[in-house]
Design a protein around this motif. Structure first.
Motif, PDB file in Angstrom:
ATOM      1  N   GLU A 126      10.141   2.901   7.017  1.00  0.00           N
ATOM      2  CA  GLU A 126       9.965   1.446   7.137  1.00  0.00           C
ATOM      3  C   GLU A 126      10.748   0.949   8.353  1.00  0.00           C
ATOM      4  O   GLU A 126      11.916   1.278   8.530  1.00  0.00           O
ATOM      5  N   GLY A 138       0.090  -2.800   7.407  1.00  0.00           N
ATOM      6  CA  GLY A 138      -0.518  -4.113   7.289  1.00  0.00           C
ATOM      7  C   GLY A 138      -2.007  -4.064   7.587  1.00  0.00           C
ATOM      8  O   GLY A 138      -2.545  -3.005   7.928  1.00  0.00           O
ATOM      9  N   VAL A 174       1.584  -8.996  -6.943  1.00  0.00           N
ATOM     10  CA  VAL A 174       2.024  -7.913  -7.832  1.00  0.00           C
ATOM     11  C   VAL A 174       1.930  -6.572  -7.106  1.00  0.00           C
ATOM     12  O   VAL A 174       0.933  -6.290  -6.439  1.00  0.00           O
ATOM     13  N   ILE A 208       0.839  -1.205   0.000  1.00  0.00           N
ATOM     14  CA  ILE A 208       0.000   0.000   0.000  1.00  0.00           C
ATOM     15  C   ILE A 208       0.870   1.249   0.000  1.00  0.00           C
ATOM     16  O   ILE A 208       0.647   2.190  -0.761  1.00  0.00           O
ATOM     17  N   GLU A 256       2.387   1.714  -3.508  1.00  0.00           N
ATOM     18  CA  GLU A 256       1.409   2.029  -4.571  1.00  0.00           C
ATOM     19  C   GLU A 256       0.810   3.426  -4.364  1.00  0.00           C
ATOM     20  O   GLU A 256       0.839   4.261  -5.269  1.00  0.00           O
TER      21      GLU A 256
END
Ligand code: FAD
Ligand code: NAI
Length: 468
Positions: A205, A274, A352, A186, A189
């Motif tokens: 991260e 998540g 993907v 997420i 993207e």
């Protein structure tokens, strides 16, 4: 108690639930699907796969016009975009897709019971709807209630300044800056969408790499390419607080291992660490349906819970949280209920990431093979040596095939490059059919296509690639 009784009631109409309902109807079961949202289609169609791909496509076309047309000799002058039109397109795509499921339900004579479903007893589903509560009798119950965004303690989501993916699909105006917490699917993207539209995006991260479950070489290459596009990364870093103050969010960060705090400020914070299963409020404790340690509904190979006649599939059970994984499970669960047999090869389910270039994987990663002590050979081929990619002026990335060192069986495949998400289908089929890398290498691939990169990677397993 309603006088209508069913063979199957599905709770939840996401890609797992609606596909299961359609398959059940095809098999002759009297089927109903309970959905509490005003539209069918679940996370995927309403606030997930479909709207995110609409915005990814629109923002990608804008970038292409701005940055990539010139090389093809196309002059555009100043290129600009209209955010409300982009959002209206996204909303229309969602509306058309969710209405499409309503049409499919009618076509297959599936009853949509509107409201919040729970299990009143074995063989009984209670639905609290706008016009009251009704209980329905059914032979089987399929839980397909999906998942929700994972919260981070101490950080309050308001879906305006501190958003989950849902808020990030509808921001207006374009934020000047955005901090994305979580360098997963997420984050990359939706981070890409806003970065392409002009937002300064920083991805924070916790681990030492982005996309931590994907093949390490893909993660590294993805970070390099996205970095060149302007996305910034702070790895091995945690956000310890994020507070909305006026028009801004003030954040405190520190090294994952601990250390001195660092301050940051952003217009918007996207929380993407998540998702967690949506298994609460279904009455499962009362019936005795077992959950695992992460509150996912525990099921056997038939997707049946420990309570006979109650099944579960999709994001609410263990495994990758992917729409096509939920769909496969829905079909198999229903076919098993109908006395047929079915199977899912989880190694053949592709994943993907729809950034540009796309990032796609199927089967085992190098890290997994090393950990399992399996000897493997690597065949790798870059898009820069592919004629079609050169013609497209889109040459970043590579395809990599991992084959068993003794048997040559394809164990995993990983692609980063243009249309990688489409190209991975061939390799999912290869794994499903237990193909060897030689099978792929000996298969004719049309010239000039991007897929020739896959053939060359298969040839490269044995060191006999042609074009490099
Ligand atoms: P869901 O789609 O979550 O559907 C569950 C449904 O159950 C919901 O409609 C909910 O309202 C309903 N429900 C829950 N409880 C009840 C109840 N008690 N009574 C009645 N109804 C109830 N996956 C991909 O494969 N490809 C992608 O490109 C992709 N992009 C994504 C982008 C984003 C931003 C997000 C958030 C997710 C994305 N995913 C993608 C993941 C994908 O959306 C999920 O894996 C998929 O939707 C799971 O399907 P499901 O049927 O298990 O559950
Ligand atoms: P994710 O699991 O893909 O990524 C979460 C990331 O956050 C990980 O890299 C993790 O290490 C990191 N993280 C966890 N806690 C953190 C913390 N406190 N601080 C900083 N980083 C932290 O989850 P994401 O991106 O939220 O997506 C949820 C699910 O939705 C995924 O399972 C994915 O499969 C699905 N999805 C699929 C898409 C697709 O198939 N294209 C697109 C979008 C979502």
């Amino acid at each position: 108690m309603s006088t209508t009784s069913y063979d199957l009631i599905v709770i939840g109409s996401g890609p797992g639930g609606y596909v299961a309902a359609i398959r059940a109807a095809q098999l002759g079961m009297k089927t109903a699907c309970v959905e509490m949202s005003p539209t069918l289609g679940g996370t995927c169609l309403n606030v997930g796969c479909i709207p995110s791909k609409a915005l990814l496509t629109s923002s990608e076309k804008y970038t292409e016009a701005r940055q990539h047309f010139a090389v093809h000799g196309i002059k555009t002058g100043d290129v600009s975009f209209d955010l409300p039109t982009m959002m209206a397109h996204k909303n229309k795509v969602v509306k058309d897709n969710t209405a499409g499921i309503e049409y499919l339900f009618k076509k297959n004579k599936i009853d949509w019971i509107k409201g919040k479903g729970s299990i009143a007893a074995i063989g009984q589903v209670k639905v609290e709807g706008a016009s009251g509560t009704q209980t329905y009798a059914t032979k089987n119950i399929l839980i397909a209630t999906g998942s929700e965004s994972m919260p981070l303690p101490g950080i309050t989501v308001d879906e305006k300044r501190i958003v989950t993916s849902t808020g990030a699909l509808s921001l207006s105006p374009v934020p000047k800056s955005m901090v994305v917490i979580g360098g997963g699917v997420i984050g990359l993207e939706l981070g890409s969408v806003w970065q392409r539209l002009g937002t300064e995006v920083t991805v924070v991260e916790f681990l030492d790499r982005i996309l931590p479950t994907m093949d390490g070489e893909l993660s590294k290459t993805a970070q390099k390419i996205l970095g060149k596009q302007g996305m910034q990364f702070k790895l091995s870093t945690k956000v310890t607080s994020a507070k909305v103050e006026g028009e801004k969010v003030n954040l405190t960060l520190e090294a994952a291992a601990g250390g001195s705090p660092e301050k940051m400020q952003a217009d918007v914070v996207l929380l993407a660490i998540g998702r967690r299963p949506y298994s609460e409020g279904l009455g499962l404790e009362k019936i005795g349906v077992k959950l695992d340690e992460r509150k996912r509904v525990a099921v056997d190979h038939h997707f049946q819970t420990n309570v006979k006649g109650i099944y579960a599939i999709g994001d609410v059970i263990a495994g990758a949280m992917l729409a096509h994984k939920a769909e496969e499970e829905g079909v198999v669960a229903v076919e098993m209920m109908a006395g047929q047999s079915g199977h899912i090869n989880y190694d053949a389910i592709p994943g993907v990431v729809y950034t540009w270039p796309e990032i796609a994987s199927v089967g085992k990663t190098e890290e997994e093979l090393k950990k399992a002590g399996i000897a493997y050979k690597v065949g790798k081929f870059p898009f820069s040596a592919n004629g079609r990619a050169r013609a497209m002026a889109d040459t970043e990335g590579f395809a990599k095939i991992l084959a068993d060192a003794k048997t040559d069986r394809v164990l995993g495949a990983h692609i980063i490059g243009p249309d990688a998400g489409t190209m991975i289908a061939e390799l999912a089929l290869a794994i499903e059919f237990s193909a060897s890398s030689e099978d792929i290498a000996r298969t004719s691939h049309a010239h000039p296509t991007l897929n020739e990169v896959v053939k060359e990677a298969a040839l490269a397993v044995d060191g006999r690639q042609i074009h490099i």
